[in-house]
Structure formats: C-alpha cells, structure tokens
Enzyme design. Structure first.
Site, mmCIF file in Angstrom:
data_model
loop_
_atom_site.group_PDB
_atom_site.id
_atom_site.type_symbol
_atom_site.label_atom_id
_atom_site.label_comp_id
_atom_site.label_asym_id
_atom_site.label_seq_id
_atom_site.Cartn_x
_atom_site.Cartn_y
_atom_site.Cartn_z
ATOM 1 N N ASP A 167 -8.102 -0.057 32.178
ATOM 2 C CA ASP A 167 -7.381 -1.179 32.793
ATOM 3 C C ASP A 167 -8.204 -2.458 32.695
ATOM 4 O O ASP A 167 -7.687 -3.538 32.388
ATOM 5 C CB ASP A 167 -6.981 -0.869 34.242
ATOM 6 N N LYS B 228 -10.780 6.443 31.345
ATOM 7 C CA LYS B 228 -10.261 6.290 32.709
ATOM 8 C C LYS B 228 -10.963 7.361 33.551
ATOM 9 O O LYS B 228 -10.333 8.217 34.191
ATOM 10 C CB LYS B 228 -8.728 6.457 32.682
ATOM 11 N N ASP C 254 -3.923 3.416 20.908
ATOM 12 C CA ASP C 254 -2.613 2.974 20.436
ATOM 13 C C ASP C 254 -2.246 1.652 21.121
ATOM 14 O O ASP C 254 -1.875 0.658 20.488
ATOM 15 C CB ASP C 254 -1.589 4.069 20.798
ATOM 16 N N TYR D 7 -0.755 12.823 22.950
ATOM 17 C CA TYR D 7 0.303 12.848 21.931
ATOM 18 C C TYR D 7 0.435 14.228 21.282
ATOM 19 O O TYR D 7 1.429 14.537 20.639
ATOM 20 C CB TYR D 7 0.055 11.801 20.841
ATOM 21 N N ASP E 240 -2.827 -2.507 19.571
ATOM 22 C CA ASP E 240 -1.700 -3.435 19.436
ATOM 23 C C ASP E 240 -1.967 -4.732 20.199
ATOM 24 O O ASP E 240 -1.643 -5.824 19.726
ATOM 25 C CB ASP E 240 -0.408 -2.795 19.959
#
Ligand code: NAD
Length: 355
Positions: free
Chosen positions: A223, A191, A247, A142, A251
């Site tokens: 994942d 990852k 992020d 980001y 959620d």
C-alpha cells in the site's frame, strides 16, 4: 557470435514494429560483428487464420530451439468473438508456460524529452525516474487453489495466495542480479503485516540479501509502494514483488511514464532464453497505417541483447540511439501531441542513423 532469434510478429501492428526491431538488430550486428538469424513463426490471429489454432506446435518447438524470442502483439476484432480457449491472447499464456518463464521484467523509465507526457507534477519528476519491476510470473494467487462453496452467508468464492521458498528464492535471485547490473538498490514489496505468504517472502529475501552485500535491500508494504510510486518515483531502482502486486504496480508505474508505445518487457526463466515484447497490444485501430511507435519493441530487442546474450554495450547503444532521437525532437504520432510526426519506418531510420 551467431544468435538465433524466433520472431513472433503476431497481429495488428505486430509485424510493423517487429520488422523495425529486426532492422535495428541487423545494424547492431553489422556494427559489432554479430550475426542475428531470424526465423518467423505464427502466433495469435495470424496462426488461427493459417492453421486454426493460436499457438501451433511448430511455433512452440521453434521458440524452444531458439536462443531468444521477440514478440510483437496478438489479437484484434476479427477474432474477438471466438471462445476463450482459442482466442489469440491464449497463445501468450501458452508460450510463456511452454518456455517456463517465471520472471517478468518491466522497466518504467521517464525519458527527459517526454517529461511533459508524465501525469505527475513537474517538480516530482524533475530528475526523471528509471525503475525496473521484477514481477514473479507463475505463482501466487493467480495460480493458487480457487473455488466456489457454500459458506455461512451462502454462496462464496475464494482464491489462495501460496508461495514456496523455491519460488521466492529464484525470483529474488533475478532481482538481486538485476540490481547489481544497475544502481544496486532493491525494494522488496510485500504485505508482511497481514499475509503469511508475505512473511515467508520477506524472510527469504532477507536471507538472500546476505549473498548480495553490495546491493542495498529494503522492504516496503504494497500500500505504501503504490503511494510512493506517485509521490517520489525516483527513489526506486529495482522492485521485486509477487505476481498480483507486480501486475498492479507495473501498470501504475507504466502510466506515470505517460506513453504506452515506449515500454518494453522481458519474460525470463531458468535459461538465458527469454521472451521479449512491448507492453502494449496489437493496436488494431492504427494497424497497417505506418503510425505505430516501434520504440517499445526496439527497446525490447535491447533488453534481449542485455539479458539473453550478455551484450551490454550493444544494448546500451540502442538505448542511447533512442534517447538521441527523442532529444532531437523526433516523434511518432502517439507522442507528438498533434505536432509533426514520423512514420514507423522513418523513426526507425532515425534510430539506426544514431546507433
Ligand atoms: P492496445 O495497447 O493495442 O492499444 C491501446 C491504444 O494505444 C490504442 O489507441 C492504440 O492505437 C495505442 N497504441 C498501442 N500501442 C501503440 C504503439 N506502439 N504506437 C502507437 N499507438 C499505440 O490495447 P487494446 O486496444 O486494448 O487492445 C487491442 C488488441 O490487442 C486486443 O485484441 C487485445 O486483446 C490485444 N492485446 C494484446 C497484448 C499482447 O499481445 N501482449 C497486450 C494487450 C492487448
């Protein structure tokens, strides 16, 4: 002890829910002999209306001079057509940056009394779950280099994920310390089978783990983590992960608790001063009607007592009071499913009675 708290009530239901949290803090102060001194500052649409900008300098100065900050929510239809750089939501990024908050703590807890709200099968959540997500907030993709360019197939766009050892060390430290205060299990999500930045992430977390032998530290690929959160959320205690993975996963985790009006959050930096706020927005559809659920904000105040002021017993007292009120069957409209419900003020009164 005296604690100076900057109050950013904001817009929509912000003032109602912040005032509930203030009443709870005042009662906790009386019970345990602390004085909480509250100073309100303007932010968001309220600041735009009063002085033409969403984050006045006085607000930034007040927050930086305080011991901690409690925020309601900002935004609403009145300001939706303004250009991006003066939208109320811009103030959130501004205050987080000004306070140098690089950690976002988002707990996702399924309350026993609210199991029916969870979208997962009842056998999966039989024993509930209580997860703390520690998300890196100021690095990664980001904030990395980005741009547009001409590539082999014409126009293309790119974003870059970059993490320094320093950024990983400081977020991992928060995560290990957080796990130490809880059930001492830390899952580091990355990852590393694909990304170089994740390989550094994993290496640094492993090095840090040596300083925390009392905390069990495991790695998990992102994942798999997305899958495990819905397959067996109770396996997690504390999760630490990068900005983008955090992020998305936070959620997902909040959704499986089933109730947006219940979830608090904390953003922290290098000092004890933090920014505490509910995860939901300003709910303009119910603003001013006394229907807002103040619990996320009240629990944000409980997080402030724990993380900024080291008042663990006082914090626990608030969390227990919320538990008792829910177990006794009291609900605000958002979690009552058409049954009897209490107003914002009434449920706050119940929580105060149970402190
Ligand atoms: P929202 O979270 O405000 O509301 C979504 C739905 O949940 C609405 O139906 C609302 O009534 C309900 N809800 C939310 N909090 C509740 C509570 N405490 N009690 C009962 N019901 C509650 O999201 P939205 O509608 O997408 O956004 C509204 C405004 O809030 C927008 O201007 C948005 O930009 C802003 N927003 C601000 C923040 C923040 O301040 N941190 C976060 C998200 C959205």
């Amino acid at each position: 002890m005296n604690y100076n708290i900057a109050l950013l009530r904001g817009d929509g239901i912000g003032p109602e829910i912040v005032d509930s949290a203030v009443r709870v803090l005042e009662e906790v102060g009386k019970k345990y002999g602390h004085e909480f001194v509250f100073t309100p500052y303007l932010i968001g649409g309220a600041a735009l209306d009063a002085c033409g900008i969403p984050l006045p300098e006085e607000t930034v100065r007040g927050c930086l001079a305080s011991d901690s900050v409690l925020l309601g929510a900002v935004g609403g239809p009145k300001w939706d057509t303004l250009p991006g750089n003066i939208r109320p939501e811009k103030a959130l990024l501004g205050i987080r940056a000004a306070m140098e908050l690089f950690t976002n703590l988002r707990p996702a807890k399924l309350y026993g009394a609210l199991k029916g709200d969870c979208p997962l099968r009842s056998d999966i959540v039989e024993n509930g779950f209580d997860i703390m997500i520690v998300r890196e907030l100021t690095g990664g993709i980001y904030f990395g280099e980005r741009g547009m360019r001409e590539g082999k197939y014409g126009e293309e766009a790119y974003d870059t994920e970059c993490y320094s050892r320093m950024e990983i060390e400081r977020i991992a430290k928060v995560a290990f310390e957080t796990a130490r205060k809880r059930n001492k299990k830390l899952t580091s999500i990355d990852k590393a089978n694909v990304l170089e930045s994740s390989r550094l992430w994993r290496k640094v977390v492993h090095e840090m783990a040596e300083q925390y032998p009392d905390v069990e530290c495991v790695d998990m690929l992102v994942d798999n983590a997305a899958m495990q959160l819905v397959r067996n959320p109770a396996q997690f205690d504390v999760i630490v992960t990068s900005n983008m993975f955090g992020d998305i996963l936070s959620d997902e985790a909040s959704q499986i608790t089933g109730s947006i009006g219940m979830l608090p959050s904390a953003s922290l930096g290098n000092t004890k001063r933090g920014l505490y706020e509910p995860i939901h927005g300003s709910a303009p559809d119910i603003a001013g009607q006394g229907k807002a659920n103040p619990i996320a904000t009240i629990l944000s105040a409980a997080m402030m007592l724990l993380y900024s002021f080291d008042l663990a017993e006082e914090s626990e007292c608030i969390v227990n009071a919320v538990d008792k009120v829910l177990n006794a069957g009291f609900r605000t409209a958002d979690i009552a499913h058409g049954g009897d419900s209490l107003s914002t003020t009434e449920i706050t009164d119940k929580i105060i009675e149970n402190l």
